[in-house]
Motif scaffolding. Structure first.
Motif, PDB file in Angstrom:
ATOM      1  N   VAL A 153      -2.210  -4.857  -0.922  1.00 59.94           N
ATOM      2  CA  VAL A 153      -2.403  -4.279   0.065  1.00 59.94           C
ATOM      3  C   VAL A 153      -1.815  -4.887   1.268  1.00 59.94           C
ATOM      4  N   GLN A 154      -0.949  -4.866   1.884  1.00 64.43           N
ATOM      5  CA  GLN A 154      -0.175  -5.659   3.081  1.00 64.43           C
ATOM      6  C   GLN A 154       0.702  -4.687   3.835  1.00 64.43           C
ATOM      7  N   PRO A 155       0.584  -5.150   5.242  1.00 62.79           N
ATOM      8  CA  PRO A 155       1.427  -3.919   6.089  1.00 62.79           C
ATOM      9  C   PRO A 155       2.859  -4.365   5.916  1.00 62.79           C
ATOM     10  N   PRO A 156       3.843  -3.293   6.007  1.00 63.27           N
ATOM     11  CA  PRO A 156       3.651  -1.977   6.614  1.00 63.27           C
ATOM     12  C   PRO A 156       3.520  -1.085   5.532  1.00 63.27           C
ATOM     13  N   PHE A 157       2.397  -0.065   5.559  1.00 60.31           N
ATOM     14  CA  PHE A 157       2.392   0.835   4.647  1.00 60.31           C
ATOM     15  C   PHE A 157       3.261   2.118   4.909  1.00 60.31           C
ATOM     16  N   GLU A 158       3.705   2.795   3.549  1.00 60.75           N
ATOM     17  CA  GLU A 158       4.817   3.786   3.704  1.00 60.75           C
ATOM     18  C   GLU A 158       4.242   4.662   4.695  1.00 60.75           C
ATOM     19  N   ARG A 159       5.404   5.507   4.965  1.00 58.60           N
ATOM     20  CA  ARG A 159       4.925   6.593   6.068  1.00 58.60           C
ATOM     21  C   ARG A 159       5.937   8.006   5.682  1.00 58.60           C
ATOM     22  N   LEU A 160       4.893   8.981   5.207  1.00 60.94           N
ATOM     23  CA  LEU A 160       5.688  10.092   4.558  1.00 60.94           C
ATOM     24  C   LEU A 160       5.502  11.240   5.524  1.00 60.94           C
TER      25      LEU A 160
END
Ligand code: NSS
Length: 432
Positions: free
Chosen positions: A273-280
């Motif tokens: 759990v590390q940035p960045p997270f996926e954007r959908l």
């Protein structure tokens, strides 16, 4: 005055010379003739205390024989290594005193969920519940630390309100002298007003939803961490969320390894759990769901099954952005590149856990807000003050709300959200 030592510190720094004094509750006990093995529990751990007849006055030995599970006791003794004892040490008692005796404890090993919930006031002493409460406290501490570093000010919005933030269906109404008020669903609108003084604000409050649905992820009273920031768009809002969530998880990993282990939580996925997270984008997600066999159309809201399907093969949280307007509340900002949708995002936790955060950029165009309220039959009067915010120096701004128990459920890998809060409130239960 005796100086008592906690069990946790005795196990991490054993005292092998001289006497130790400890106090706690009888967790397990068995005796045979001249010897009693009592495992004691305190807030920091468990340790075996061995009480041998002859090592202490006979009356105290008899007290130890009679001490039932959950009696509170004070013990002195000497500490020794013992490979068979939990934690690898035992205390050989030289004194034993019952402080508060216990009736036969109603909770034994295999109990129905109903009995455990009826006896929640006693069940919260269990080691699992204790571990969850510690992880939750650490997640909240991690959030407060990170938010303070980023210059956010914690504020204290009201719980009794006259306006609905998230729609009328899940409002709890109550009589307030000669009129009706609601229990807050969200502090958002108040936080929006506070950014004009403080720019970057957050609050941690109870939120209430009259949720009729009995699901493993809905409570009627839950803790809500909400944040609002001036001069920030939806992209900036997502960056705050991914960093905040990562900082909270990192702190839990650093400080609550023992608790996560007790809960049998595999921590490897949490390390990812590390940035960045996926954007959908919502529209792409609909296509993805259709590929997976869901008969879902653009415009439908996501249920638990859809969220699970999207996140079951993800290792880290995912944002779903650009929901169609009909799925979301009237206060969100229209996306000018795709006016069917809002500039919003839900953050879904991986492995099927589903939504933990809902957030958006806020609509600043007063005419648009008024038009949507009219279309949706929302009366203006209770929102007069909110609409004023668009009349006096409005600025672009964004914010979000995190369900704290949803976070805890995910981080601790709990099956049901009720175990993420000491006294769960659901349709079926408001006792104890
Ligand atoms: O309805 S939300 O999606 N969004 C809001 O309330 C915004 N007004 C927040 C804001 O922008 N300040 O709820 C936010 C989160 C959601 O993602 C869940 O994680 C949690 O609140 N939530 C709940 N947790 C437990 N039980 C229930 N019933 C529940 N409803 C929402």
């Amino acid at each position: 005055m005796t100086a008592f030592t906690s069990i946790g510190s005795l196990l991490s720094t054993p005292v092998l010379e001289g006497q130790v004094a400890l106090r706690g509750w009888v967790y397990r006990t068995r005796s045979s003739g001249k010897i009693v093995f009592a495992v004691l529990r305190d807030s920091t751990g468990i340790i075996q205390v061995t009480i041998k007849k002859g090592n202490l006055p006979d009356a105290q030995f008899e007290e130890a024989v009679a001490a039932s599970i959950e009696s509170s006791v004070e013990v002195t003794g000497t500490m020794h290594q013992d490979g068979r004892a939990p934690g690898g040490y035992e205390v050989l008692a030289t004194s034993f005193k019952v402080v508060g005796p216990a009736l036969p404890f109603p909770i034994t090993e295999y109990q129905s969920e109903e009995l455990l919930l009826d006896n929640r006031h006693l069940w919260i002493r269990s080691r699992e519940q204790t571990a969850v409460m510690k992880v939750k406290a650490t997640l909240l501490a991690g959030a407060r630390e990170w938010l303070a570093e980023q210059g956010f000010t914690e504020v204290t919005p009201p719980i009794l309100t006259q306006n609905a933030c998230e729609g009328g269906v899940t409002l709890f109404k109550l009589r307030y002298f000669d009129r009706d008020v609601f229990l807050s669903q969200s502090a958002q609108m108040y936080l929006e007003s506070l950014i004009f003084a403080l720019e970057k604000v957050y609050s941690i409050t109870p939120s209430f939803r009259a949720e009729k649905s009995r699901t493993p992820r809905h409570l009627t009273e839950y803790w809500h961490l909400e944040l609002e920031e001036a001069w920030t768009d939806n992209e900036g809002n997502m960056r705050i969320q991914e960093e905040l969530v990562s900082a909270m998880v990192a702190k839990a990993l650093k400080e609550r390894g023992a608790e996560l282990e007790l809960l049998k939580r595999d921590i490897e996925p949490l390390k990812a759990v590390q940035p960045p997270f996926e954007r959908l984008r919502y529209a792409d997600m609909i296509a993805l769901l259709r590929d997976k066999g869901f008969a879902i159309e653009f415009g439908a809201d996501l249920g638990a099954a859809e969220e699970r399907a999207i996140t079951e093969d993800k290792g880290a949280p995912v944002f779903v952005t650009n929901f169609p307007k009909q799925c979301k509340a009237f206060y969100m900002k229209e996306d000018q590149d795709d006016p069917r949708t809002y500039k919003c995002a839900d953050l879904l936790a991986p492995f099927g856990f589903g939504e933990v955060i809902g957030g958006s950029e806020r609509e600043t165009d007063l005419a648009k807000l008024l038009q949507r309220m009219e279309e949706q039959g929302i009366p203006q009067e209770p929102y007069r003050w909110y609409l004023d915010l668009r009349r006096f120096g409005s600025v672009p701004h964004s914010g979000f709300g995190m369900g704290v128990e949803r976070m805890v459920k995910w981080v601790c890998n709990l099956e049901h959200i009720r175990d993420a809060i000491p006294y769960p409130r659901t349709v079926a239960r408001a006792y104890p």
